[in-house]
Write a protein that holds these residues in place. Structure first.
Motif, mmCIF file in Angstrom:
data_model
loop_
_atom_site.group_PDB
_atom_site.id
_atom_site.type_symbol
_atom_site.label_atom_id
_atom_site.label_comp_id
_atom_site.label_asym_id
_atom_site.label_seq_id
_atom_site.Cartn_x
_atom_site.Cartn_y
_atom_site.Cartn_z
ATOM 1 N N ALA A 1 40.556 13.599 77.934
ATOM 2 C CA ALA A 1 41.414 12.420 78.095
ATOM 3 C C ALA A 1 42.391 12.638 79.252
ATOM 4 N N ALA B 1 46.196 12.080 73.310
ATOM 5 C CA ALA B 1 46.072 10.961 74.254
ATOM 6 C C ALA B 1 47.408 10.690 74.942
ATOM 7 N N HIS C 1 43.129 10.472 83.171
ATOM 8 C CA HIS C 1 44.375 9.995 83.782
ATOM 9 C C HIS C 1 44.693 10.723 85.074
ATOM 10 N N ASP D 1 41.278 19.055 78.315
ATOM 11 C CA ASP D 1 41.382 17.792 77.591
ATOM 12 C C ASP D 1 40.698 16.711 78.438
ATOM 13 N N ARG E 1 48.627 1.957 79.967
ATOM 14 C CA ARG E 1 48.782 3.233 80.702
ATOM 15 C C ARG E 1 50.209 3.367 81.241
ATOM 16 N N LEU F 1 49.158 3.075 75.553
ATOM 17 C CA LEU F 1 47.905 3.632 76.090
ATOM 18 C C LEU F 1 47.092 2.539 76.803
ATOM 19 N N THR G 1 50.488 13.167 70.254
ATOM 20 C CA THR G 1 49.013 13.063 70.182
ATOM 21 C C THR G 1 48.412 13.516 71.521
#
Lengths: 456, 450
Positions: free
Chosen positions: A365, A342, A369, A363, A326, A323, A340
């Motif tokens: 999160a 994320a 992205h 979401d 990335r 994470l 998960t």
């Protein structure tokens, strides 16, 4: 005021007082002779009456002061000023809208109009985040003006000479470095190599933070400097240098960490961040080393790496590292083992978003992205969702936090988004106000883009 | 005519009354508010059990006149001023009930006093009512009374100035501020507010001995000119009266005729002094540069400005004076097609024009010009002034940082044109010339949109 020939003497007498100083004898020139004819009963009255005559004569007959040294003119600007249609928005923009205007100006190969340069430079004094976007559109005129507006750091598009650098404050050095990282990365790296060792620790920290914030593949050339910084006197500088090197996939540090991945006998190396027992060191490697380096050292690919992490109960460290960096391929490989939110958002942000919109539960999160601006279709769906949730809200905190957060990201909406129908007239005042701000901001963004595109 | 808030507050006997009147000027404290054709009356709830009965008569040569049942010894009292302010700001709260007896009797008495003793047919309108017109004798009496007060005030000022110079100006900085304030207050009482304003400005120039002497000399010139006013021409007398702060007779100025044409607005500046905010708007047409003044009391907005750098069609009438600078706007100004820019003057040309104007009116404070080509010079060292210069010389450039930087940005170190106000010391830039148009610098200054 330019004083006539008799005025200094008159002023001296006035300062001392006519009780103690005699009235000066008027000079032989024309005004002096005119003054000589002015007499009153009282010396103080005579002095004031003569002063009235002489100061009026001096003001009425004033000549310009000597010429001032001419300033070196601003160089000719190769780029045109932003079109007048686009520039008309400038006095009304603030915050993210102003950022967007500056970015569009840069994208269209224009520079900020001279008329607005002082205000923009003044705003950049208050808002650091404006400095780099502004530096891109200052042009030669703006760079020439910057030192007069208290922004010596914005005067350069190349590495300055030693005395100029030495004269800058720590903050200005940081600004200049960040500007050069954007405008002229080679010059920024030259600047860093030239001055890093002689900077104070606080300044070294700022310089490395700028590298970390704007890192790119060309920064591999900074490796010798960064390796040296691993032995810096300041622990903060060491940490920052380590973070930068970890983010460079082909760095020697990553290679050393990757080596430790399959060799439990690797000795501790606090310089590389490897300390504690073998398990702790392995955890550090999985959490901090660049996934490309780890996969390079793992010929059997992501499954083998995941197996290794799971066998050592260090899957969480690998997920955290994935994470942080990335790393999408590794996220996709990890997803079956740890589904998960994320990881799902990183692995496939588009699908995650679509599914969230479908379920009316996007979401956040995944949005992080997602490439920005969001597509017009996604933007329309998000806008519709925001409107639906806003419809009955009559004070800010009645709107759940997740929608308020989504609203905070509204800058990523595509300007060409087709807006939903207006809120019904009976919607609460607060809802109407938020909705009005949202749609009018979109309108403004659309108009600015149009003005840049259609009025070159 | 209903006075606007600014002239209303100039009627206040002191700043405290003006401030109190502003506070009272809300409908909540007034159970009754009524307006007749020429009068206002109302009950104001004061600290006592009974509300005060307040009236204002807006007719007659000495209008407005005031009456109030409050015990204040100030005249007009805060209640009367507040009543006028209220009628200006909240006319919709006024009813039209007949005035109660005390006010009625007072109004009748005033009407009788101002009625001509033997009405001629020409003074009577077809309805048989008598027109109220100025009484020349009363006007002459009032003028004489005011001139006597001004004479006494200026005599005292001359004594004060002579004392200052006798003791030495080096001692002046050690004087308490109350000295200047007291002297200014006396001049206000003497109905010479222009001289009072100059006295209030003394502390600003105390650190600069040469400017201090020039300032005191200018005041001294006023004190010497006033007793000799009968030897001056009518325009010179008008300049002297304006410098002393005599109010301009706008109606007479407008009646004297003006020029209805297209004016270019060179720009405006706003300055705040103790009790008043002043906006100076400079306009240009042909060979005339006209000055319009707008005033507002603290806390009150100025009227909407004319568009700096733009053009308007307007009738402007020049106030009497040796230099026809101050003008009065007659009616409305309407936007018009852009007027051509005046031919710019060099620095020497500017100083020549200013000097010529000063030779006609020694109390003239400022002139405005379209200047160029000149180059803006930022300070070479800390503490140096900004300058505007050409090949023959330079002058200090004032104004705000933003205005100066904008000029510098537009010029880029090359010669340029701009409009500016010159006060004998410093140029204050108004609008920057760019591609044949004027860009107002004060709008960039006050724009809060960023």
């Amino acid at each position: 005021m330019t004083m006539g020939s008799d005025l200094p003497a008159l002023l001296s007498a006035a300062l001392i007082g006519t009780e103690r100083a005699p009235l000066p004898t008027p000079g032989p020139d024309t005004t002096g002779q005119a003054a000589a004819r002015v007499t009153r009963d009282d010396p103080a009255g005579t002095l004031l009456a003569r002063a009235a005559l002489l100061t009026l004569a001096a003001t009425a007959g004033r000549q310009p002061d000597p010429p001032a040294p001419a300033p070196i003119p601003a160089p000719t600007d190769p780029r045109p000023e932003a079109p007048a249609r686009a520039a008309r928005h400038l006095p009304h923009l603030g915050g993210p809208l102003l950022h967007e205007w500056l970015t569009l100006c840069h994208t269209h190969g224009s520079r900020a109009p001279a008329l607005y340069l002082p205000r923009l430079l003044s705003l950049a004094t208050q808002d650091r985040s404006l400095r780099v976007p502004l530096a891109r559109v200052l042009g030669e005129r703006g760079r020439w003006l910057a030192p007069h507006a208290g922004h010596p750091a914005l005067a350069h598009a190349d590495a300055p000479d030693e005395p100029t650098w030495a004269a800058l404050s720590d903050t200005d050095r940081d600004t200049l470095h960040r500007v050069l990282r954007d405008l002229n990365p080679d010059a920024a790296r030259y600047l860093l190599r030239t001055h890093f060792d002689t900077e104070r620790a606080a300044s070294r920290k700022r310089l490395l933070s700028a590298v970390l914030d704007t890192l790119n593949d060309d920064d591999h050339t900074l490796e010798p400097l960064l390796e040296g910084a691993l032995d810096d006197r300041s622990p903060d500088v060491q940490t920052l240098a380590r973070q930068v090197l970890q983010r460079l996939p082909r760095s020697a540090l990553n290679a050393r960490l990757a080596e430790a991945l399959h060799d439990p006998g690797t000795p501790p190396s606090p310089r590389d961040g490897l300390s504690g027992g073998p398990q702790a060191r392995l955890g550090h490697v999985l959490r901090h080393a660049h996934p490309d380096a780890l996969l390079h050292a793992t010929p059997d690919g992501p499954p083998a790496l995941i197996t290794l992490a799971r066998d050592h109960h260090l899957l969480d460290d690998l997920i955290a590292g994935t994470l942080t960096h990335r790393h999408q391929p590794l996220a996709q490989a990890l997803l079956p083992h740890a589904p998960t939110p994320a990881l799902r958002a990183l692995a496939d942000p588009h699908r995650t978003l679509q599914s969230g919109l479908h379920d009316r539960d996007p979401d956040l999160a995944a949005l992080a992205h997602h490439p920005t601006p969001w597509t017009p279709d996604d933007s329309h769906a998000i806008l519709t969702l925001l409107q639906d949730t806003l419809r009955h809200v009559d004070h800010p905190y009645q709107w759940p936090q997740r929608w308020r957060t989504l609203h905070d990201h509204a800058w990523h909406l595509h300007p060409d988004t087709r807006p939903p129908a207006p809120l019904p007239p009976d919607a609460p005042h607060h809802a109407q106000s938020v909705w009005h701000d949202l749609t009018s901001t979109l309108d403004t963004r659309r108009q600015i883009r149009h003005d840049f595109k259609e009025h070159p | 005519m209903t006075p606007t808030p600014d002239p209303i507050l100039t009627l206040a006997p002191d700043a405290g009354s003006a401030a109190s009147a502003r506070k009272l000027a809300t409908p909540t404290g007034w159970p009754d508010l009524h307006a007749g054709p020429t009068h206002l009356w109302g009950h104001c709830q004061g600290s006592g059990a009974q509300p005060y009965l307040t009236g204002v008569d807006r007719s007659g040569p000495d209008a407005p006149a005031f009456k109030c049942s409050c015990p204040s010894r100030k005249f007009p009292c805060k209640h009367a001023l507040a009543l006028l302010l209220l009628h200006e700001s909240h006319p919709q709260h006024f009813g039209c009930d007949p005035a109660p007896d005390p006010i009625r009797k007072w109004l009748d008495g005033r009407a009788a006093k101002h009625a001509p003793s033997d009405s001629s047919p020409a003074d009577t309108d077809p309805a048989g009512e008598t027109r109220s017109g100025p009484d020349p004798a009363a006007q002459a009496r009032r003028r004489a009374a005011r001139e006597k007060k001004v004479s006494l005030g200026l005599d005292a000022l001359q004594t004060f100035l002579n004392d200052l110079v006798r003791d030495g100006l080096a001692q002046a900085a050690a004087r308490p501020y109350s000295d200047w304030d007291t002297q200014a207050a006396r001049l206000v009482d003497a109905q010479a507010p222009g001289a009072a304003r100059l006295v209030r400005m003394i502390p600003e120039v105390l650190p600069h001995p040469d400017r201090l002497l020039a300032h005191l000399a200018r005041l001294h010139l006023l004190t010497e000119a006033w007793p000799r006013r009968d030897t001056l021409t009518a325009p010179q007398q008008a300049d002297l009266r304006a410098a002393l702060g005599f109010p301009l007779d706008r109606a007479a100025t407008v009646a004297a005729g003006g020029t209805d044409t297209r004016w270019l607005i060179l720009g405006h500046t706003v300055s705040d002094e103790e009790h008043v905010r002043t906006r100076r708007t400079w306009l240009h047409e042909g060979g005339t540069t006209a000055l319009l003044l707008d005033f507002a009391a603290p806390g009150w907005p100025l009227p909407p400005p004319l568009p700096a750098g733009g053009s308007v069609r307007a009738r402007l009438s020049p106030a009497p004076g040796a230099v026809p600078q101050r003008h009065v706007l007659d009616g409305e100004a309407t936007r018009s097609a852009p007027a051509p820019l005046p031919v710019p003057v060099t620095l020497e040309g500017l100083l020549d024009a200013h000097g010529a104007a000063l030779s006609l009116n020694p109390w003239l404070e400022r002139t405005a010009h379209h200047l160029g080509p000149v180059t803006v010079h930022p300070p070479a060292r800390d503490g140096d002034p900004w300058r505007a210069g050409d090949a023959r010389g330079s002058l200090p450039l004032g104004g705000s940082d933003t205005a100066r930087l904008t000029l510098l940005a537009l010029g880029g170190g090359h010669p340029q044109t701009f409009t500016a106000e010159w006060d004998g010391q410093t140029l204050t830039p108004l609008c920057a010339g760019q591609d044949g148009t004027l860009n107002p610098l004060d709008e960039l200054e006050h724009d809060d949109g960023f």
